[in-house]
Design an enzyme around this catalytic site. Structure first.
Site, PDB file in Angstrom:
ATOM      1  N   GLY A  13     -14.357 -14.156  -0.251  1.00  0.00           N
ATOM      2  CA  GLY A  13     -13.062 -13.706   0.247  1.00  0.00           C
ATOM      3  C   GLY A  13     -13.100 -12.802   1.459  1.00  0.00           C
ATOM      4  O   GLY A  13     -12.175 -12.017   1.686  1.00  0.00           O
ATOM      5  N   ASN A  15     -12.689 -13.578   4.580  1.00  0.00           N
ATOM      6  CA  ASN A  15     -11.564 -13.890   5.489  1.00  0.00           C
ATOM      7  C   ASN A  15     -10.256 -13.332   4.934  1.00  0.00           C
ATOM      8  O   ASN A  15      -9.434 -12.796   5.690  1.00  0.00           O
ATOM      9  CB  ASN A  15     -11.461 -15.403   5.717  1.00  0.00           C
ATOM     10  CG  ASN A  15     -12.407 -15.861   6.805  1.00  0.00           C
ATOM     11  OD1 ASN A  15     -12.184 -15.606   7.981  1.00  0.00           O
ATOM     12  ND2 ASN A  15     -13.498 -16.509   6.413  1.00  0.00           N
ATOM     13  N   ILE A  94     -10.575 -29.980  -2.474  1.00  0.00           N
ATOM     14  CA  ILE A  94      -9.829 -30.771  -1.493  1.00  0.00           C
ATOM     15  C   ILE A  94      -8.425 -30.971  -2.042  1.00  0.00           C
ATOM     16  O   ILE A  94      -8.250 -31.472  -3.156  1.00  0.00           O
ATOM     17  CB  ILE A  94     -10.555 -32.102  -1.212  1.00  0.00           C
ATOM     18  CG1 ILE A  94     -11.888 -31.780  -0.525  1.00  0.00           C
ATOM     19  CG2 ILE A  94      -9.692 -33.004  -0.344  1.00  0.00           C
ATOM     20  CD1 ILE A  94     -12.740 -32.980  -0.208  1.00  0.00           C
ATOM     21  N   LEU A  95      -7.432 -30.519  -1.265  1.00  0.00           N
ATOM     22  CA  LEU A  95      -6.044 -30.605  -1.735  1.00  0.00           C
ATOM     23  C   LEU A  95      -5.562 -32.045  -1.667  1.00  0.00           C
ATOM     24  O   LEU A  95      -5.858 -32.783  -0.723  1.00  0.00           O
ATOM     25  CB  LEU A  95      -5.148 -29.706  -0.876  1.00  0.00           C
ATOM     26  CG  LEU A  95      -5.389 -28.202  -1.063  1.00  0.00           C
ATOM     27  CD1 LEU A  95      -4.714 -27.412   0.055  1.00  0.00           C
ATOM     28  CD2 LEU A  95      -4.886 -27.734  -2.429  1.00  0.00           C
ATOM     29  N   ASN A 109      -6.271 -23.840   7.690  1.00  0.00           N
ATOM     30  CA  ASN A 109      -7.640 -23.748   7.178  1.00  0.00           C
ATOM     31  C   ASN A 109      -8.526 -23.179   8.273  1.00  0.00           C
ATOM     32  O   ASN A 109      -8.218 -23.303   9.468  1.00  0.00           O
ATOM     33  CB  ASN A 109      -8.150 -25.140   6.788  1.00  0.00           C
ATOM     34  CG  ASN A 109      -9.553 -25.092   6.193  1.00  0.00           C
ATOM     35  OD1 ASN A 109      -9.873 -24.202   5.392  1.00  0.00           O
ATOM     36  ND2 ASN A 109     -10.405 -26.032   6.574  1.00  0.00           N
ATOM     37  N   HIS A 111     -12.572 -23.388   9.495  1.00  0.00           N
ATOM     38  CA  HIS A 111     -13.807 -24.143   9.285  1.00  0.00           C
ATOM     39  C   HIS A 111     -14.878 -23.565  10.204  1.00  0.00           C
ATOM     40  O   HIS A 111     -14.616 -23.324  11.391  1.00  0.00           O
ATOM     41  CB  HIS A 111     -13.566 -25.623   9.604  1.00  0.00           C
ATOM     42  CG  HIS A 111     -14.752 -26.477   9.281  1.00  0.00           C
ATOM     43  ND1 HIS A 111     -15.116 -26.791   7.984  1.00  0.00           N
ATOM     44  CD2 HIS A 111     -15.678 -27.063  10.076  1.00  0.00           C
ATOM     45  CE1 HIS A 111     -16.207 -27.533   8.005  1.00  0.00           C
ATOM     46  NE2 HIS A 111     -16.574 -27.715   9.251  1.00  0.00           N
ATOM     47  N   ASP A 147     -10.707 -31.722   7.379  1.00  0.00           N
ATOM     48  CA  ASP A 147     -11.054 -30.919   8.561  1.00  0.00           C
ATOM     49  C   ASP A 147     -10.546 -31.575   9.852  1.00  0.00           C
ATOM     50  O   ASP A 147     -11.115 -31.345  10.933  1.00  0.00           O
ATOM     51  CB  ASP A 147     -12.571 -30.688   8.658  1.00  0.00           C
ATOM     52  CG  ASP A 147     -13.105 -29.869   7.475  1.00  0.00           C
ATOM     53  OD1 ASP A 147     -12.365 -29.022   6.964  1.00  0.00           O
ATOM     54  OD2 ASP A 147     -14.263 -30.090   7.072  1.00  0.00           O
TER      55      ASP A 147
HETATM   56  C1  GRF Z   1     -16.010 -19.352   5.692  1.00  0.00           C
HETATM   57  O1  GRF Z   1     -17.189 -19.589   6.400  1.00  0.00           O
HETATM   58  C2  GRF Z   1     -14.955 -20.365   6.074  1.00  0.00           C
HETATM   59  O2  GRF Z   1     -15.050 -20.793   7.392  1.00  0.00           O
HETATM   60  C3  GRF Z   1     -15.262 -21.504   5.134  1.00  0.00           C
HETATM   61  O3  GRF Z   1     -15.625 -20.888   3.923  1.00  0.00           O
HETATM   62  C4  GRF Z   1     -16.156 -19.598   4.204  1.00  0.00           C
HETATM   63  C5  GRF Z   1     -15.365 -18.628   3.391  1.00  0.00           C
HETATM   64  O4  GRF Z   1     -15.895 -17.332   3.479  1.00  0.00           O
HETATM   65  N1  GRF Z   1     -14.131 -22.388   5.015  1.00  0.00           N
HETATM   66  P1  GRF Z   1     -15.121 -16.111   2.844  1.00  0.00           P
HETATM   67  O5  GRF Z   1     -14.943 -16.432   1.346  1.00  0.00           O
HETATM   68  O6  GRF Z   1     -13.804 -15.971   3.537  1.00  0.00           O
HETATM   69  O7  GRF Z   1     -16.012 -14.941   3.041  1.00  0.00           O
END
Ligand code: GRF
Length: 202
Positions: A13, A15, A94-95, A109, A111, A147
């Site tokens: 988590g 992000n 995957i939704l 999202n 990526h 993606d």
């Molecule tokens: C990130 O690298 C994001 O790009 C990918 O999953 C990872 C999630 O990391 N989709 P975090 O849980 O937000 O630390």
């Protein structure tokens, strides 16, 4: 009124936490994290959300008849709460089309690659193995193509001599934490619109 965001995550988590920090600091405005949704009740991101007093909701497919009914329950909750934006941040499911259609143009999202290169899992490893000299991250709208949705923004990092998966991933992650809030600011301010494959600023 602040736009309501749901963050969907399955892991650490970071992000989610970066977005929450930016909202608290006032550097990301006009939005609030209404709920954190996960398929894993013990995900570090879920635990952090609980500690911060943010509502959490767990949807595990095994508790439902199938994927569609599980996702319908998610849709119902998000609609009941009046959530406007769905932010996927390390959500490892995957939704289905039903969910994506229910929130068309409202799911984002991130990526860890410069799409359309290196879709799917282990994008940083794929980039290293390919031998690219730059890598990065992409924030995009989610469509039924994995993606493959319209790109809101990308950030680039160099691939350095001696990089391994851990060092490259860390360099990209730093940029992810900036990119997601920048992209969110654009969408919650209704500063972008989707025009086919293109996301145009308005
Ligand atoms: C990130 O690298 C994001 O790009 C990918 O999953 C990872 C999630 O990391 N989709 P975090 O849980 O937000 O630390």
């Amino acid at each position: 009124m602040a736009e309501k965001i749901a963050v969907l995550l399955s892991g650490r988590g970071s992000n989610f936490l970066a977005i929450a920090r930016n909202i608290a600091a006032g550097t990301l405005t006009n939005c609030q994290i209404d709920v954190v949704v996960s398929n894993k009740s013990d995900a570090a991101g879920v635990v952090a959300a609980r500690d911060m007093g943010i509502a959490t909701a767990i949807f595990r497919q095994k508790d439902y008849a199938n994927k569609a009914t599980c996702e319908q329950a998610m849709i119902d909750l998000l609609r009941e709460r009046g959530v406007q934006w769905i932010v996927l941040a390390g959500y490892m499911r995957i939704l289905g089309a039903g969910f994506i259609d229910a929130f068309a143009g409202r799911i984002l999202n991130i990526h860890p690659s410069l799409l359309p290169s290196f879709i799917g899992l282990d994008a940083q490893k794929q980039a290293l193995e390919y031998g690219v000299k730059v890598a990065g991250c992409t924030v995009h709208f989610v469509t039924n193509e994995l993606d493959g949705g319209p790109i809101i923004l990308q950030k680039v990092v160099p691939v350095l001599h001696g990089d391994d998966e851990a060092t490259l991933s860390a360099r990209i992650l730093e940029q992810e934490h900036l990119a997601y809030s920048e992209a969110l600011q654009l969408v919650v301010n209704h500063r972008v619109h989707i025009d086919g494959r293109h996301v145009r600023q308005c």
